[in-house]
Design a protein around this motif. Structure first.
Motif: not given
Length: 286
Positions: A129-145, A151-163
Motif C-alpha cells: 500500500a502507498f499513497t498519491v497525496g490523499d489518494l490510496k493506492a495498492r500494488v498488484m504483481h501481474v507477471p506473464g508479459h 498494476a497500480f490500483l489508485v482508489e477506483d482506478t487500475v493502471f495495468v501497463g501492457d498486461t
C-alpha cells in the motif's frame, strides 16, 4: 475519493502515459512516461515528456511518484528527465531484479551494472500500500508479459501497463525473455476479480481499422468482451491462443534500445572512453 486521470498518447510507439491526481494543486503520480527516440539517427527528444511537464505545471501538481508498470520494450522511459524537471521518486516492481539479470547477460553489460534494482528509488512488493497525496493506492504483481509487471490500483482506478489492452485488442504478448502465457492468464484473472465498475487504463492501444486510439475501459467490459480472455476462456485455451499468436509477431522496433535504458531506470549506459554513450545490438541472440 475518486482519482482524476489525464492521459497522453504517443503515436510513434502507441504508448499511453498517465498522470493521476486528486485535482488542481494536489499531489500526483506519472505512469509510464515516454522519452522520444529516433532509431535511425540515435537521437532522443523530450516532446512527449514535455507535454506532461506542461500539464503538471499548469495544474500546480506536485509529483510524488514516477511509476513504471514494467521494463518496457517499445519505448524509452522518460523517468529520469521528469525527475530532474519535476521531482518525485521512480518506482517499479521488485522483480525488476530478474529482468536485470536476464538482460545483463543478453547485452553483456558492464561488470559494474547492478542487478539489485538500486537504479530505482523504490521497489514495490505485491500488495504494498502507498499513497498519491490523499489518494490510496495498492500494488498488484501481474507477471506473464514480463516477470516484473505490476498494476497500480489508485482508489477506483487500475493502471495495468501492457498486461491487458482494450477488449477489441486483447492481451500482452508473452514471448519476451521471462514471459509466460499461463502466468499472464492467472495475473489477468486477478485483475478481473476487481469490482466490475473499476476503471482500467492501459499503456498501449493498437486500434482496429475505423477506431481512434483509446485507453480507458472497465473490469466489467473486459470480462464481457476481451477477445483473448473474456469470461469463459480457460487457461489452456488462452495459452494455446497466446503462444500461437506470439509466433506470428515481429519484435518491437525499439526493443533493443528500450530495454538497455529501461533496466537502468531510464538512464543510458555509461559513457565509453571517448565520452559517448552507446547502445548495443546483440547479433543472433534474441
Amino acid at each position: 475519493m475518486g482519482a482524476v486521470v489525464q492521459s497522453f498518447f504517443d503515436r510513434q510507439t502507441a504508448t499511453v502515459s498517465h498522470v493521476v491526481h486528486a485535482g488542481p494543486g494536489s499531489v500526483c503520480a506519472v505512469i509510464d512516461a515516454v522519452h522520444d527516440f529516433d532509431i535511425k539517427s540515435g537521437r532522443r527528444r523530450t516532446d512527449s515528456a514535455d507535454q506532461i511537464v506542461a500539464f503538471v505545471t499548469t495544474n500546480r501538481l506536485r509529483v510524488d511518484w514516477i511509476l513504471e508498470t514494467h521494463i518496457h520494450a517499445d519505448h524509452l522511459s522518460a523517468a529520469p528527465y521528469l525527475k530532474e524537471k519535476l521531482g518525485g521518486r521512480i518506482g517499479v516492481g521488485e522483480r525488476v531484479r530478474e529482468v536485470q539479470r536476464i538482460f545483463k547477460g543478453i547485452f553483456n553489460a558492464e561488470a559494474e551494472f547492478a542487478t539489485d534494482g538500486s537504479q530505482f528509488d523504490h521497489l514495490f512488493t505485491d500488495g504494498e500500500a502507498f499513497t498519491v497525496g490523499d489518494l490510496k493506492a495498492r500494488v498488484m504483481h501481474v507477471p506473464g508479459h514480463t516477470p516484473a509487471c505490476v498494476a497500480f490500483l489508485v482508489e477506483d482506478t487500475v493502471f495495468v501497463g501492457d498486461t491487458l489492452f482494450l477488449p477489441d485488442v486483447g492481451t500482452a504478448r508473452c514471448d519476451f525473455p521471462g514471459g509466460d502465457a499461463g502466468e499472464l492468464y492467472r495475473s489477468i484473472r486477478r485483475l478481473l476479480d476487481l469490482p466490475g465498475e473499476t476503471r482500467m487504463f492501459v499503456c498501449h492501444d493498437y486500434p482496429p481499422s475505423g477506431r481512434e486510439p483509446a485507453w480507458e475501459t472497465t473490469v466489467a467490459e473486459q470480462r464481457r468482451s476481451n477477445i483473448h480472455v473474456r469470461d469463459g476462456v480457460s487457461e489452456a485455451d488462452f495459452v494455446a491462443l497466446r503462444t500461437g499468436r506470439d509466433k506470428t509477431l515481429e519484435m518491437p522496433a525499439l526493443l533493443l534500445p528500450s530495454v538497455q535504458c529501461n533496466m537502468r531506470a531510464g538512464h543510458l549506459p555509461p559513457a565509453e572512453a571517448d565520452g559517448v554513450r552507446y547502445l548495443k545490438i546483440p547479433v543472433d541472440r534474441l
